[in-house]
Design a protein around this motif. Structure first.
Motif, PDB file in Angstrom:
ATOM      1  N   ILE A 242     -15.904 136.594 -94.533  1.00 49.55           N
ATOM      2  CA  ILE A 242     -16.816 135.972 -93.390  1.00 49.55           C
ATOM      3  C   ILE A 242     -18.218 136.055 -93.806  1.00 49.55           C
ATOM      4  O   ILE A 242     -18.903 136.813 -93.379  1.00 49.55           O
ATOM      5  CB  ILE A 242     -16.575 136.793 -92.088  1.00 49.55           C
ATOM      6  CG1 ILE A 242     -15.106 137.138 -91.796  1.00 49.55           C
ATOM      7  CG2 ILE A 242     -17.194 136.058 -90.818  1.00 49.55           C
ATOM      8  CD1 ILE A 242     -14.954 137.884 -90.780  1.00 49.55           C
TER       9      ILE A 242
ATOM     10  N   ASP B 201     -20.894 134.345 -93.305  1.00 48.62           N
ATOM     11  CA  ASP B 201     -22.047 134.154 -92.523  1.00 48.62           C
ATOM     12  C   ASP B 201     -22.391 135.288 -91.407  1.00 48.62           C
ATOM     13  O   ASP B 201     -23.269 135.315 -90.711  1.00 48.62           O
ATOM     14  CB  ASP B 201     -21.753 133.057 -91.478  1.00 48.62           C
ATOM     15  CG  ASP B 201     -22.738 132.651 -90.428  1.00 48.62           C
ATOM     16  OD1 ASP B 201     -23.785 132.351 -91.139  1.00 48.62           O
ATOM     17  OD2 ASP B 201     -22.334 132.257 -89.530  1.00 48.62           O
ATOM     18  N   LEU B 202     -21.185 136.262 -91.509  1.00 49.26           N
ATOM     19  CA  LEU B 202     -21.690 137.392 -90.492  1.00 49.26           C
ATOM     20  C   LEU B 202     -22.275 138.561 -91.021  1.00 49.26           C
ATOM     21  O   LEU B 202     -21.813 139.004 -92.030  1.00 49.26           O
ATOM     22  CB  LEU B 202     -20.140 137.576 -90.075  1.00 49.26           C
ATOM     23  CG  LEU B 202     -19.890 137.974 -88.426  1.00 49.26           C
ATOM     24  CD1 LEU B 202     -20.368 136.600 -87.775  1.00 49.26           C
ATOM     25  CD2 LEU B 202     -18.490 138.239 -88.306  1.00 49.26           C
TER      26      LEU B 202
ATOM     27  N   SER C 153     -23.551 136.018 -86.308  1.00 53.01           N
ATOM     28  CA  SER C 153     -23.398 134.706 -87.078  1.00 53.01           C
ATOM     29  C   SER C 153     -24.971 134.461 -87.486  1.00 53.01           C
ATOM     30  O   SER C 153     -25.827 134.384 -86.838  1.00 53.01           O
ATOM     31  CB  SER C 153     -22.995 133.563 -86.610  1.00 53.01           C
ATOM     32  OG  SER C 153     -23.243 132.526 -87.035  1.00 53.01           O
TER      33      SER C 153
ATOM     34  N   SER D  28     -25.919 131.922 -88.938  1.00 48.38           N
ATOM     35  CA  SER D  28     -26.325 130.431 -88.732  1.00 48.38           C
ATOM     36  C   SER D  28     -26.536 130.159 -87.155  1.00 48.38           C
ATOM     37  O   SER D  28     -27.229 129.266 -86.914  1.00 48.38           O
ATOM     38  CB  SER D  28     -25.037 129.700 -89.408  1.00 48.38           C
ATOM     39  OG  SER D  28     -23.889 129.757 -88.790  1.00 48.38           O
ATOM     40  N   ASN D  29     -25.756 130.748 -86.302  1.00 43.11           N
ATOM     41  CA  ASN D  29     -26.162 130.362 -84.826  1.00 43.11           C
ATOM     42  C   ASN D  29     -26.227 131.482 -84.082  1.00 43.11           C
ATOM     43  O   ASN D  29     -26.569 131.188 -82.907  1.00 43.11           O
ATOM     44  CB  ASN D  29     -24.659 129.581 -84.549  1.00 43.11           C
ATOM     45  CG  ASN D  29     -23.398 130.098 -84.374  1.00 43.11           C
ATOM     46  OD1 ASN D  29     -23.530 131.241 -84.237  1.00 43.11           O
ATOM     47  ND2 ASN D  29     -22.371 129.373 -84.588  1.00 43.11           N
TER      48      ASN D  29
ATOM     49  N   HIS E 176     -19.357 138.151 -82.832  1.00 40.62           N
ATOM     50  CA  HIS E 176     -18.041 138.182 -82.968  1.00 40.62           C
ATOM     51  C   HIS E 176     -17.591 139.470 -83.019  1.00 40.62           C
ATOM     52  O   HIS E 176     -18.271 140.311 -83.510  1.00 40.62           O
ATOM     53  CB  HIS E 176     -17.808 137.349 -84.406  1.00 40.62           C
ATOM     54  CG  HIS E 176     -18.148 135.948 -84.442  1.00 40.62           C
ATOM     55  ND1 HIS E 176     -17.487 135.010 -84.472  1.00 40.62           N
ATOM     56  CD2 HIS E 176     -19.426 135.553 -84.482  1.00 40.62           C
ATOM     57  CE1 HIS E 176     -18.157 133.644 -84.596  1.00 40.62           C
ATOM     58  NE2 HIS E 176     -19.400 134.138 -84.717  1.00 40.62           N
TER      59      HIS E 176
ATOM     60  N   GLU F 223     -11.349 132.629 -89.874  1.00 47.85           N
ATOM     61  CA  GLU F 223     -12.199 131.973 -88.825  1.00 47.85           C
ATOM     62  C   GLU F 223     -12.223 132.861 -87.554  1.00 47.85           C
ATOM     63  O   GLU F 223     -11.237 133.399 -87.439  1.00 47.85           O
ATOM     64  CB  GLU F 223     -11.333 130.907 -88.561  1.00 47.85           C
ATOM     65  CG  GLU F 223     -11.280 129.569 -89.631  1.00 47.85           C
ATOM     66  CD  GLU F 223     -12.500 129.112 -90.029  1.00 47.85           C
ATOM     67  OE1 GLU F 223     -13.224 128.835 -88.982  1.00 47.85           O
ATOM     68  OE2 GLU F 223     -12.907 128.517 -91.136  1.00 47.85           O
TER      69      GLU F 223
ATOM     70  N   PRO G 167     -16.869 133.235 -81.606  1.00 47.47           N
ATOM     71  CA  PRO G 167     -17.580 134.096 -81.027  1.00 47.47           C
ATOM     72  C   PRO G 167     -17.365 134.630 -79.565  1.00 47.47           C
ATOM     73  O   PRO G 167     -16.250 133.674 -78.698  1.00 47.47           O
ATOM     74  CB  PRO G 167     -19.011 133.265 -80.741  1.00 47.47           C
ATOM     75  CG  PRO G 167     -18.618 131.800 -80.793  1.00 47.47           C
ATOM     76  CD  PRO G 167     -17.399 132.002 -81.655  1.00 47.47           C
TER      77      PRO G 167
END
Length: 176
Positions: free
Chosen positions: A81, A83-84, A99, A101-102, A106, A124, A127
């Motif tokens: 993961i 991005d986390l 995240s 990115s956004n 999560h 995968e 959120p």
């Protein structure tokens, strides 16, 4: 009631409430250095409180938030993961991550993470909240606290629920 109002209410009453065997600790607002490397999506949360610690839930203090989300990332191995960024834990086998990115929050089980790591597969995740403030408002200081515990696998035994100091605080203040 806004998150900062809930936090102020908890902070004001925390010393006088029945806190069980594991008294919770709620940090004050953090003075964040804007030039320091810090996830932008976590800034609003840490400006309200800098860390929360109780028996079944942990939101790391700002000094720890940038530690790697996993053993894999710490050793430069495959990260399922990427991005986390981890900023806390729930129960004993689930991590809270944001995240990059956004800004979504999560909840990832350690077992799922380790399976993905062993298979060299991306994991995968969906959120549970769109951002850190919404997460804290609903799950840490609001009516979805028990849902968070259930999502993390539930209390390990009935005794843990009974002595969950954070649950006692939220119930005493009428936030659950």
């Amino acid at each position: 009631m806004e998150l900062h109002e809930k936090v102020a209410r908890v902070r004001a009453r925390l010393p006088e409430l029945d806190q069980g065997e594991w008294p919770p600790v709620l940090g004050g607002p953090a003075a964040l250095d804007v030039s320091a490397e810090f996830p932008e999506s976590l800034r609003p949360l840490y400006e309200v409180f800098d860390g929360l610690s109780a028996e079944v839930i942990q939101v790391d203090r700002t000094g720890r938030v940038l530690e790697s989300v996993t053993i894999a990332a710490e050793s430069d191995l495959f990260d399922p993961i990427p991005d986390l960024v981890q900023f806390g834990n729930v129960i004993f086998g689930s991590m809270l991550g944001v995240s990059m990115s956004n800004g979504g929050v999560h909840l990832v089980s350690e077992a799922s993470f380790m399976d993905a790591l062993e298979q060299f597969e991306l994991l995968e995740t969906d959120p549970i909240a769109p951002d850190a403030i919404a997460f804290a408002d609903a799950f840490l200081f609001g009516p979805r606290y028990f849902e968070l515990i259930d999502l993390a696998g539930g209390y390990p035994n009935p005794g843990t629920r009974h002595r969950d100091a954070w649950r006692l605080v939220l119930e005493d203040l009428g936030l659950l």
